[in-house]
Every structure is written in C-alpha cells, then in structure tokens.
Design a protein around this motif. Structure first.
Motif, mmCIF file in Angstrom:
data_model
loop_
_atom_site.group_PDB
_atom_site.id
_atom_site.type_symbol
_atom_site.label_atom_id
_atom_site.label_comp_id
_atom_site.label_asym_id
_atom_site.label_seq_id
_atom_site.Cartn_x
_atom_site.Cartn_y
_atom_site.Cartn_z
ATOM 1 N N LYS A 76 1.226 -1.214 -0.006
ATOM 2 C CA LYS A 76 0.424 0.020 -0.006
ATOM 3 C C LYS A 76 1.202 0.926 0.230
ATOM 4 N N SER A 148 -10.419 0.749 2.877
ATOM 5 C CA SER A 148 -9.583 -0.074 2.071
ATOM 6 C C SER A 148 -10.435 -1.881 2.550
ATOM 7 N N ALA A 165 -6.624 -8.424 0.524
ATOM 8 C CA ALA A 165 -5.452 -8.073 1.511
ATOM 9 C C ALA A 165 -5.198 -8.705 2.962
#
Length: 351
Positions: A76, A148, A165
């Motif tokens: 990220k 996110s 993620a």
C-alpha cells in the motif's frame, strides 16, 4: 472499523501488552516477502520484483501459485485506499494477457532462471501446460483502514474480483521486534468461493496426490491406512484441509487413481501417527519408504500423515484412469470434474 492487531507477553499468570509500533521502512516488508513469500501464508513462487508494466507502473512482486496463475502482490505504501486499490487493479489488467514467453522473460530477468525451473524448485512438480489462466491480487499493508476493507470486500463479495488484503502488525519490546499477520479474508476460503463461481459445484470428494518416493510409498499407505506428504511445510500444510469423515481419492502421477477412502484422523507429524490396524506408531512398523523418518523432529520439514480407512484400494499396476481424467499437481484439492467423478464412482463404488 480499522483493522487492528494486539500482542501480549505471557508473564507468569498475567498477560502484558506489547506496544504496537510503526515499521520504519515498508521496503523492509517487501524484502521479507521477496525472500520468503510463505510469510503471506500462500504457496507462491516469486518470479519478478518491481516489474515494469506497459502502463508505466511497477509491480512490487509478481508471483505464480501452484496452478501457475499469476498473483500480483502490491504494498500500500501510504497511498489512499482508492489509489492503492486502483493501482493493483491496473496491474491486474496488464498481467492478465501475459503468456508463457513474457512470464519466462520476467523470471529470467529477476531470478536468473527460466520459468519452468523456478516453478519446479518451488512446488516440486513440472509447470502445467497452461499458465496464467487466472490471476489474483493481494494488497499488503502495515496499517489497514476501514475504507480499504470496504472497497476490497465490495469488489470481492459483490463483483467476484479476486482481490484480498493482508495486514502486517509490528511490535517492539526492548530490543526485540515482532511481526504479526492477519488476512482481511481467509485466502483459501476466498479463492475457493471465487472458483465456485467459475467451476462446477464441489462434489464433496477430495483429490490427494500420493507423491510416491523415498519418503512415502503407496504400499505403506494401503497397508497401514494413511496418506502422507512433507519435507517442507508447503507440501504438508495442504493435508490439514482434510477433516475426519471427508471422502478422498488417491492419485498416482502418471498412473491414475488407486484408492478411495474416508478420513479417520486429521494430519499430524509422522512420528505422532498411530496406525489403526496395529495400534503402533507408524515409524515403528516395517515401511517400504526408506526415508519416512527423515526430519521427523522438525514440524516444518517432517512427513505428515492423515488417517484413511480405505473403501477400495488398488495396486499401482491396477491404477484406474481414462484419457482426459482430472489430474493436478496440488497435494490436496477439491474434485469437481463431472466426467472424472462419474468414472471414479463406477470404478471405486463411491456413494
């Protein structure tokens, strides 16, 4: 809410909180993952790093999974959730059309070996004829915010996008540093849910590779009621997917299907496995596999065994197969192919 991780130290009868810290350089995290992708909890072979795309971007890490599908691993790096997700989606749009020759060149540039060699070194089997039939995206963060989470969950759950993620938490206790990992969605379950949208429904039967060699032997499997894998966590870990009561078909590479049975014991290191037929530890019995006890005291490298009550088992010379029968290099996977299932039900008398 933002994804958080807490770590405690056991101090006698009390738990003492260890303070969370910020990673001073995300470059360190990329270095760790490049050197050991198993930190992600996935079986991957890294084939490229800082791979330049046709759109002017650079993919942090490009990998292949056991099915030779591409996996984009992107850090990220302080970007906003929207920018980070947009970036990994853009990279996926580029890699989806890469063929064998392009992936081979990327691998040679980074690993100084060809694609087939890197794949076989990582997974212990030849690379499939078809590569990059599908792809997955993994966004790696040292901090994972709620925005996110919402975006990734929406893309995955609503639109079936293969995106996930993983969050790495960092802690310091004096001079010691600790790293913890947590997935937004369990990677195995997430991939299986996405595959179920593209493939035939799961039959309930498992495919298991016998993987015969110095460390395991089909004659031992038949005689003492088990299946094994090991000499590396990436080989033994798939056995842990099998639970008591699961139905399995055993397959021998190049020969065909040799056994059908029901799991009676979940996977344990081979030194702890007791054969039901004798009531004795497996390693105390006469085995055809000469190196079954190699690395027996190492949980990561030892052979592991899962108990199986064979309903029907054939010798390797009697293996059952047909042209086009399903076969897979994975240690354990779900059987879905309708023609193979019809054939196996007939040959093995499966329910």
């Amino acid at each position: 809410m933002p994804f958080e991780m807490t770590l405690w130290r056991l101090a006698g009868s009390k738990l003492e909180n260890i303070s969370a810290s910020h990673l001073d350089q995300e470059q360190r995290l990329e270095d760790w993952l490049a050197a050991d992708p198993s930190l992600l909890g996935m079986d991957l072979a890294i084939i490229g790093r800082q791979v330049q795309t046709g759109f002017g971007g650079r993919i942090d890490l490009l990998a292949l999974d056991r099915d030779a599908n591409c996996v984009v691993v992107e850090l990220k790096r302080g970007r906003t959730p929207r920018d980070a997700v947009a970036q990994v989606l853009e990279y996926a749009a580029w890699i989806k059309d890469l063929g064998y020759s392009e992936l081979d060149q990327i691998t040679k540039d980074y690993r100084k070996k060809n694609l087939a060699t890197v794949f076989e070194d990582a997974f212990g089997t030849a690379i499939p004829e078809t590569v990059n039939a599908d792809h997955n995206m993994v966004l790696v963060a040292s901090e994972l915010d709620d925005s996110s989470e919402r975006i990734i969950s929406y893309l995955s759950n609503v639109h079936g996008v293969s995106i996930n993620a993983v969050f790495f938490g960092f802690f310091r206790d004096g001079q010691s540093e600790f790293v913890g990992r947590a997935w937004l969605r369990d990677p195995t379950e997430a991939i299986e849910r996405l595959e179920s949208r593209k493939r035939a429904p799961w039959s309930g039967y498992w495919f298991v590779n016998v993987g015969e060699g110095d460390h395991r032997n089909w004659d031992d499997n038949r005689k003492y009621g088990y299946l094994g894998a090991g000499q590396g966590e990436k080989y033994s870990r798939p056995l842990t997917h099998l639970k008591v009561g699961d139905k399995v078909f055993a397959y021998m590479k190049g020969l065909g299907y040799v056994g059908y049975g029901e799991v009676t014991k979940e996977a344990v290191p081979v030194k702890d496995f007791i054969a039901d037929s004798t009531g004795k530890p497996l390693l105390e019995l006469s085995l055809q596999a000469p190196c079954a006890d190699e690395n027996k005291d190492s949980p990561e490298l030892a052979e592991w065994a899962v108990g199986v009550k064979w309903v029907k088992a054939y010798s390797r010379e009697e293996a059952k197969t047909f042209k086009g029968a399903f076969a897979n290099q994975n240690i354990v996977c779900k059987l879905r192919d309708p023609k193979t299932l019809d054939f196996l039900r007939s040959e093995f008398g499966a329910e």
